[in-house]
Motif scaffolding. Structure first.
Motif, mmCIF file in Angstrom:
data_model
loop_
_atom_site.group_PDB
_atom_site.id
_atom_site.type_symbol
_atom_site.label_atom_id
_atom_site.label_comp_id
_atom_site.label_asym_id
_atom_site.label_seq_id
_atom_site.Cartn_x
_atom_site.Cartn_y
_atom_site.Cartn_z
ATOM 1 N N THR A 167 -6.530 6.972 8.492
ATOM 2 C CA THR A 167 -6.752 6.724 7.073
ATOM 3 C C THR A 167 -6.920 5.227 6.866
ATOM 4 O O THR A 167 -6.011 4.447 7.183
ATOM 5 N N VAL A 168 -8.086 4.812 6.358
ATOM 6 C CA VAL A 168 -8.403 3.389 6.241
ATOM 7 C C VAL A 168 -8.717 3.073 4.785
ATOM 8 O O VAL A 168 -9.576 3.709 4.171
ATOM 9 N N THR A 169 -8.012 2.078 4.237
ATOM 10 C CA THR A 169 -8.221 1.670 2.846
ATOM 11 C C THR A 169 -8.408 0.166 2.786
ATOM 12 O O THR A 169 -8.061 -0.570 3.721
ATOM 13 N N ILE A 170 -8.954 -0.308 1.666
ATOM 14 C CA ILE A 170 -9.192 -1.739 1.490
ATOM 15 C C ILE A 170 -8.816 -2.135 0.070
ATOM 16 O O ILE A 170 -8.950 -1.336 -0.882
ATOM 17 N N ALA A 171 -8.304 -3.346 -0.075
ATOM 18 C CA ALA A 171 -7.944 -3.863 -1.395
ATOM 19 C C ALA A 171 -8.045 -5.377 -1.371
ATOM 20 O O ALA A 171 -7.852 -6.015 -0.336
ATOM 21 N N GLN A 172 -8.373 -5.947 -2.526
ATOM 22 C CA GLN A 172 -8.436 -7.397 -2.651
ATOM 23 C C GLN A 172 -7.364 -7.861 -3.613
ATOM 24 O O GLN A 172 -7.170 -7.295 -4.690
ATOM 25 N N SER A 173 -6.643 -8.906 -3.216
ATOM 26 C CA SER A 173 -5.631 -9.518 -4.055
ATOM 27 C C SER A 173 -5.896 -11.003 -4.095
ATOM 28 O O SER A 173 -5.571 -11.734 -3.151
ATOM 29 N N GLY A 174 -6.560 -11.469 -5.149
ATOM 30 C CA GLY A 174 -6.909 -12.878 -5.242
ATOM 31 C C GLY A 174 -7.823 -13.294 -4.115
ATOM 32 O O GLY A 174 -8.895 -12.732 -3.911
ATOM 33 N N SER A 175 -7.369 -14.249 -3.303
ATOM 34 C CA SER A 175 -8.199 -14.783 -2.225
ATOM 35 C C SER A 175 -7.942 -14.085 -0.894
ATOM 36 O O SER A 175 -8.290 -14.621 0.165
ATOM 37 N N THR A 176 -7.354 -12.893 -0.944
ATOM 38 C CA THR A 176 -7.064 -12.141 0.283
ATOM 39 C C THR A 176 -7.623 -10.733 0.191
ATOM 40 O O THR A 176 -7.449 -10.049 -0.820
ATOM 41 N N VAL A 177 -8.309 -10.293 1.248
ATOM 42 C CA VAL A 177 -8.727 -8.897 1.389
ATOM 43 C C VAL A 177 -7.887 -8.277 2.497
ATOM 44 O O VAL A 177 -7.781 -8.837 3.596
ATOM 45 N N LEU A 178 -7.270 -7.138 2.221
ATOM 46 C CA LEU A 178 -6.427 -6.458 3.191
ATOM 47 C C LEU A 178 -6.990 -5.078 3.494
ATOM 48 O O LEU A 178 -7.204 -4.269 2.586
ATOM 49 N N VAL A 179 -7.226 -4.814 4.778
ATOM 50 C CA VAL A 179 -7.625 -3.489 5.232
ATOM 51 C C VAL A 179 -6.406 -2.853 5.895
ATOM 52 O O VAL A 179 -5.802 -3.440 6.798
ATOM 53 N N SER A 180 -6.030 -1.664 5.433
ATOM 54 C CA SER A 180 -4.854 -0.962 5.934
ATOM 55 C C SER A 180 -5.282 0.277 6.701
ATOM 56 O O SER A 180 -6.110 1.056 6.220
ATOM 57 N N VAL A 181 -4.710 0.469 7.881
ATOM 58 C CA VAL A 181 -5.046 1.591 8.750
ATOM 59 C C VAL A 181 -3.784 2.413 8.986
ATOM 60 O O VAL A 181 -2.763 1.874 9.431
ATOM 61 N N GLY A 182 -3.843 3.700 8.702
ATOM 62 C CA GLY A 182 -2.710 4.587 8.936
ATOM 63 C C GLY A 182 -3.054 5.649 9.961
ATOM 64 O O GLY A 182 -4.090 6.312 9.853
ATOM 65 N N HIS A 183 -2.190 5.805 10.963
ATOM 66 C CA HIS A 183 -2.401 6.827 11.992
ATOM 67 C C HIS A 183 -1.037 7.388 12.369
ATOM 68 O O HIS A 183 -0.280 6.756 13.101
ATOM 69 N N GLY A 184 -0.691 8.547 11.836
ATOM 70 C CA GLY A 184 0.654 9.070 12.024
ATOM 71 C C GLY A 184 1.668 8.127 11.435
ATOM 72 O O GLY A 184 1.551 7.709 10.273
ATOM 73 N N THR A 185 2.660 7.757 12.230
ATOM 74 C CA THR A 185 3.683 6.823 11.745
ATOM 75 C C THR A 185 3.298 5.363 11.939
ATOM 76 O O THR A 185 4.049 4.473 11.549
#
Length: 559
Positions: free
Chosen positions: A96-114
């Motif tokens: 599960t891959v999501t993306i979000a921007q917070s001000g001057s930072t872009v964060l991509v989050s990857v979830g795989h099981g735990t």
């Protein structure tokens, strides 16, 4: 840095640790120049998230697997070889891959099981910040590997096998036509010795800056693969937990950040190094297991007495959840270890790599635990014992022994290695340099040490000690004196179960074997040489350099 490495730097070369390629290049990192904010941001091309730093780097991450699929710096693609991406372990697969921007930072989050993995990109920086959160052993996440296209950087150093077509051990140790050996394992360095690993052409640098390794295992002296390169491409590693030469169980939790950094040829900014990096901008990003600076504490020691000032002393702190370390000041032993998670730790003082003192210390969030001067008892350092003769220094390493330095970056069969056989005579000043750093059952078991005793010394029983730093296949020393008295076979101490001596590491569990030699074993002729035969006992191992073996720290006969 060796002459061959110096000659390579400034052409198309690698850089490890604090070495800097020639050229006076601009640094990258938090101190890099800020590009136009209008260019910074992210987009979705359907299968990948595309993040533009607004500087010179564009990153693509798979929406399906969380693999890093593209690294375009100044218009050149650097990522990938053999159809493979950069990723955790060998790739997590569907995630599960999501993306979000917070001000001057872009964060991509990857979830795989735990497991959770994160990529953060900052406006105007040519860096990618990475974290990996491993909650348990359900996912075999032991590393992050940055895969780099072939032909972009030159590397014919120990951790390269581009020009080494002959396999000599397993599928990862190779011999060149000139007899030199190469392997991705031959990194030369302990964790405490480097801040970054990578390559430079003189105009472009690509580096992986390590994390503080608080959730890794093995402590400051652990050695593991850092980088490889072959004709197929190159790889940079952040090892989170590696199953080779481990002396500790793996730790779980959040590891990072470690930083993928592009530069204009110079070293990464020192502001990215684990001792200096702060990430207050990440405090509110929701990264699993993230503990901000305010939730951490510090341990500081006023000093350490009882040191031998000829040696470097390191203070390590460890428990089941985290590990840290710092070097004691040479003048007085002062040390400071910041950024620690709250908890109770075992504090260990190391002379070289030999533990000579330990105590317990508790760390609180936002506080500094100040310790009064630590006093190392004289009896804790085996080097303080009065000896008739001694080979090597009691420092937890084979430093000074024959071939010891070479073995951190070469196979024992390397053409540069001096003969592993040959007996030793005490008293000529070359005892240590002529004694091999490693002994194997199938290679050089039975080496003889010749020494004289005075009449008074020969009339008494004595204790002989052999210190080892690790062993392979339960190899341990058994001794015979003057071919008339033979010791019992000692029990094997706990040591890593994997290869060690052939993959660039002598690091295991330091152990001292003691043998009580009766007076009847010595020669009474004071002009004659006594003989000490050291053999390797074990029924395990295979043949040659993979037979049972051990690494030597020091050998002495006590007065």
């Amino acid at each position: 840095m060796s002459e061959s490495v110096q000659n390579a730097v400034g052409r198309r070369a690698f850089v490890v640790g604090g070495a800097v390629a020639a050229g006076g290049a601009v640094l990258a990192g938090p101190l890099a120049r800020t590009a136009s904010a209008a260019a910074f941001g992210w987009s979705d091309d359907g299968s990948q998230y595309v993040v533009d730093t607004g500087a010179n780097l564009v990153v693509r991450i798979s929406k399906t697997t969380g693999d890093l699929t593209s690294l375009v710096y100044r218009g050149t693609e650097y990522q990938g070889y053999g159809g493979m991406n950069s990723h955790v372990e060998s790739g997590l697969g569907t995630s599960t891959v999501t993306i979000a921007q917070s001000g001057s930072t872009v964060l991509v989050s990857v979830g795989h099981g735990t497991l959770r993995h994160y990529y953060a990109v900052r406006s105007g920086e040519n860096n990618v910040y990475l974290w990996t959160y491993k909650a348990d052993a359900s996912v075999s996440a032991t590393r992050y590997i940055v895969r780099v296209r072939p032909g972009l950087f030159l590397n014919d150093e120990p951790d390269s096998y581009t020009y080494a077509p002959t396999t000599i051990e397993a599928s990862d140790v190779f011999r060149k036509s000139d007899g030199q050996t190469r392997s991705k394992h031959y990194a030369r360095l302990r964790v405490a010795d480097y801040d970054h690993v990578g390559w430079s052409t003189g105009t472009v640098g690509l580096y992986l800056v390590r994390s503080n390794h608080e959730k890794a295992s093995g402590g400051p002296f652990y050695r593991s693969l850092l980088r490889h390169q072959s004709a197929d491409g190159g790889g940079l590693y952040e090892i989170l937990y590696y199953g080779e030469n481990q002396t500790e169980d793996q730790r779980f939790g959040l590891q990072g950040p470690y930083v993928l950094a592009f530069t204009d040829g110079g070293a990464p900014s020192s502001a990215l190094y684990p001792a200096a990096l702060t990430t207050p901008w990440a405090d509110g990003l929701g990264i699993s297991g993230y503990v901000p600076a305010g939730g951490r504490g510090r341990v500081a020691g006023v000093g350490i007495t009882g040191r031998n000032t000829a040696f470097t002393y390191t203070v390590s702190l460890a428990n089941a959840a985290a590990q840290y370390w710092g070097q004691a000041r040479a003048s007085d032993g002062f040390f400071s270890v910041p950024g620690m998670l709250p908890g109770t730790y075992t504090l260990t003082v190391h002379k070289g790599e030999l533990a000579v003192y330990s105590t317990s210390v508790t760390v609180t969030a936002g506080g500094t635990t100040t310790l009064n001067t630590l006093a190392i008892p004289s009896s804790n350092d085996p080097g303080n014992a009065s000896a008739i003769w001694r080979i090597g220094d009691w420092d937890g390493t084979p430093r000074g022994f024959k071939n010891a330095e070479l073995m951190t970056y070469a196979h024992p069969s390397d053409v540069r290695a001096a003969s592993w056989t040959g007996n030793v005579v005490v008293g000529g000043g070359t005892e240590t340099s002529s004694f091999p750093c490693y002994l194997w059952k199938d290679v050089n078991s039975g080496i003889v040490v010749h020494f004289r005793l005075t009449a008074a010394q020969a009339a008494a029983a004595h204790t002989l000690r052999i210190g080892v730093t690790t062993a392979y296949a339960n190899g341990r020393p058994q001794i015979t004196v003057n071919d008339t008295w033979t010791s019992a076979v000692p029990s094997p101490p706990a040591q890593p179960s994997t290869r060690s001596l052939t993959v660039g590491s002598y690091r295991g569990n330091n152990h001292t074997f003691t043998y009580s030699v009766p007076a009847s074993a010595w020669l009474t002729d004071t002009g004659a040489y006594n003989t000490l035969r050291i053999s390797v006992a074990s029924g395990s191992g295979t043949t040659s350099f993979l037979s049972a073996g051990t690494s030597i720290d020091a050998i002495d006969l006590l007065a």
